[in-house]
Enzyme design. Structure first.
Site, PDB file in Angstrom:
ATOM      1  N   GLU A   1      79.533 -66.515 -51.509  1.00  0.00           N
ATOM      2  CA  GLU A   1      78.844 -65.899 -52.660  1.00  0.00           C
ATOM      3  C   GLU A   1      78.202 -66.963 -53.533  1.00  0.00           C
ATOM      4  OE1 GLU A   1      77.581 -63.592 -54.203  1.00  0.00           O
ATOM      5  OE2 GLU A   1      78.843 -61.873 -54.628  1.00  0.00           O
ATOM      6  N   ASP A   2      77.133 -66.610 -54.217  1.00  0.00           N
ATOM      7  CA  ASP A   2      76.564 -67.544 -55.191  1.00  0.00           C
ATOM      8  C   ASP A   2      77.445 -67.585 -56.442  1.00  0.00           C
ATOM      9  OD1 ASP A   2      75.911 -64.948 -55.977  1.00  0.00           O
ATOM     10  OD2 ASP A   2      73.818 -65.375 -56.429  1.00  0.00           O
TER      11      ASP A   2
ATOM     12  N   ASP B   1      81.458 -62.984 -60.806  1.00  0.00           N
ATOM     13  CA  ASP B   1      81.430 -62.706 -62.238  1.00  0.00           C
ATOM     14  C   ASP B   1      82.572 -61.728 -62.548  1.00  0.00           C
ATOM     15  OD1 ASP B   1      80.581 -62.453 -64.843  1.00  0.00           O
ATOM     16  OD2 ASP B   1      78.743 -61.387 -64.402  1.00  0.00           O
TER      17      ASP B   1
ATOM     18  N   PHE C   1      73.766 -66.699 -68.333  1.00  0.00           N
ATOM     19  CA  PHE C   1      73.057 -66.285 -67.126  1.00  0.00           C
ATOM     20  C   PHE C   1      72.394 -67.500 -66.492  1.00  0.00           C
ATOM     21  CE2 PHE C   1      69.677 -64.330 -64.651  1.00  0.00           C
ATOM     22  CZ  PHE C   1      70.343 -63.266 -64.075  1.00  0.00           C
TER      23      PHE C   1
ATOM     24  N   ARG D   1      64.284 -68.979 -57.728  1.00  0.00           N
ATOM     25  CA  ARG D   1      65.151 -69.278 -56.572  1.00  0.00           C
ATOM     26  C   ARG D   1      64.849 -70.651 -55.985  1.00  0.00           C
ATOM     27  NH1 ARG D   1      67.954 -64.541 -55.197  1.00  0.00           N
ATOM     28  NH2 ARG D   1      66.777 -62.610 -55.346  1.00  0.00           N
TER      29      ARG D   1
HETATM   30  P1  5GP Z   1      80.061 -59.353 -60.092  1.00  0.00           P
HETATM   31  O1  5GP Z   1      80.108 -58.126 -59.252  1.00  0.00           O
HETATM   32  O2  5GP Z   1      81.123 -60.358 -59.735  1.00  0.00           O
HETATM   33  O3  5GP Z   1      80.079 -59.017 -61.563  1.00  0.00           O
HETATM   34  O4  5GP Z   1      78.646 -60.012 -59.898  1.00  0.00           O
HETATM   35  C1  5GP Z   1      78.362 -60.854 -58.841  1.00  0.00           C
HETATM   36  C2  5GP Z   1      76.877 -60.907 -58.587  1.00  0.00           C
HETATM   37  O5  5GP Z   1      76.146 -60.766 -59.802  1.00  0.00           O
HETATM   38  C3  5GP Z   1      76.482 -62.264 -58.036  1.00  0.00           C
HETATM   39  O6  5GP Z   1      76.461 -62.254 -56.638  1.00  0.00           O
HETATM   40  C4  5GP Z   1      75.103 -62.462 -58.587  1.00  0.00           C
HETATM   41  O7  5GP Z   1      74.156 -61.919 -57.716  1.00  0.00           O
HETATM   42  C5  5GP Z   1      75.083 -61.674 -59.865  1.00  0.00           C
HETATM   43  N1  5GP Z   1      75.279 -62.561 -61.023  1.00  0.00           N
HETATM   44  C6  5GP Z   1      76.393 -62.779 -61.740  1.00  0.00           C
HETATM   45  N2  5GP Z   1      76.183 -63.692 -62.700  1.00  0.00           N
HETATM   46  C7  5GP Z   1      74.880 -64.064 -62.564  1.00  0.00           C
HETATM   47  C8  5GP Z   1      74.060 -65.024 -63.233  1.00  0.00           C
HETATM   48  O8  5GP Z   1      74.452 -65.737 -64.173  1.00  0.00           O
HETATM   49  N3  5GP Z   1      72.767 -65.147 -62.775  1.00  0.00           N
HETATM   50  C9  5GP Z   1      72.283 -64.405 -61.749  1.00  0.00           C
HETATM   51  N4  5GP Z   1      71.013 -64.570 -61.403  1.00  0.00           N
HETATM   52  N5  5GP Z   1      73.029 -63.499 -61.096  1.00  0.00           N
HETATM   53  C10 5GP Z   1      74.319 -63.345 -61.493  1.00  0.00           C
END
Ligand code: 5GP
Length: 172
Positions: free
Chosen positions: A96-97, A100, A149, A162
């Site tokens: 995963e990138d 959150d 973010f 990107r």
């Molecule tokens: P979660 O389901 O854990 O809340 O969110 C995970 C996904 O939300 C990540 O794979 C990513 O795509 C997106 N995400 C969470 N934080 C960020 C951020 O700071 N920037 C961006 N561009 N995407 C985020």
């Protein structure tokens, strides 16, 4: 005007990726793993990571939509591309990138477990651990960040940024 504040530069990312690849290669020594990259945000990380892993790997990708073009999670998760290779009895590493709230991963783990793999672990470039809403453990976190973010190194805002080789906080 949006402002980009540096979080990790190219050299720092390179070191984090090399270190985590070493840990993964050591932990899975003498076995094979399947890396599953989460599109689109993890594609750059995944490409760098597999080239530093020294054990046999297979790869596949899934695509998930959750944020749309917002900077706040919608909480609605949709699988837009599914697994294409055999996962039964395989060691799976989800790449995963950013983790959150953990809701995306929770959804993804349930999906991947339905293919009856031998094991499922998680590798994330960025771990926003303070915002976790689920009991998700990131086995291989590269770097922990607080709220905010971020963009760059494959990670977007409304499909932009990107291509940036480093990671930045996007301040609007
Ligand atoms: P979660 O389901 O854990 O809340 O969110 C995970 C996904 O939300 C990540 O794979 C990513 O795509 C997106 N995400 C969470 N934080 C960020 C951020 O700071 N920037 C961006 N561009 N995407 C985020």
């Amino acid at each position: 005007m949006a402002e980009l504040i540096p979080v990790l530069n190219e050299d720092e990312i390179k070191k984090l990726v090399a270190d985590v690849a070493q840990n993964i290669s050591d932990d899975y020594k003498d076995s094979e793993i399947v890396l599953i990259g989460v599109l689109k945000g993890a594609f750059v990380f995944m490409a760098d990571l597999i080239r530093k892993i020294t054990i046999p790997v297979k790869i596949d990708f899934v695509a998930i939509s959750s944020y749309g073009s917002n900077t706040v999670s919608s909480g609605k998760i949709k699988l837009t591309r599914g697994i294409e290779i055999d996962l039964k009895n395989k060691n799976i590493l989800i790449v995963e990138d950013i983790v959150d709230t953990g809701l995306t991963l929770k959804y993804l783990i349930d999906y991947i477990e339905s293919f009856e793999p031998k094991s499922v672990r998680i590798c994330a470039l960025l771990d926003k651990y303070e915002r976790r809403e689920t009991k998700i453990n990131v086995d291989y976190p590269c770097h922990r960040i607080e709220k905010g973010f971020v963009v760059g190194y494959g990670i977007d805002y409304a499909e932009d940024y990107r291509n940036l080789p480093a990671i930045y906080h996007l301040k609007q």
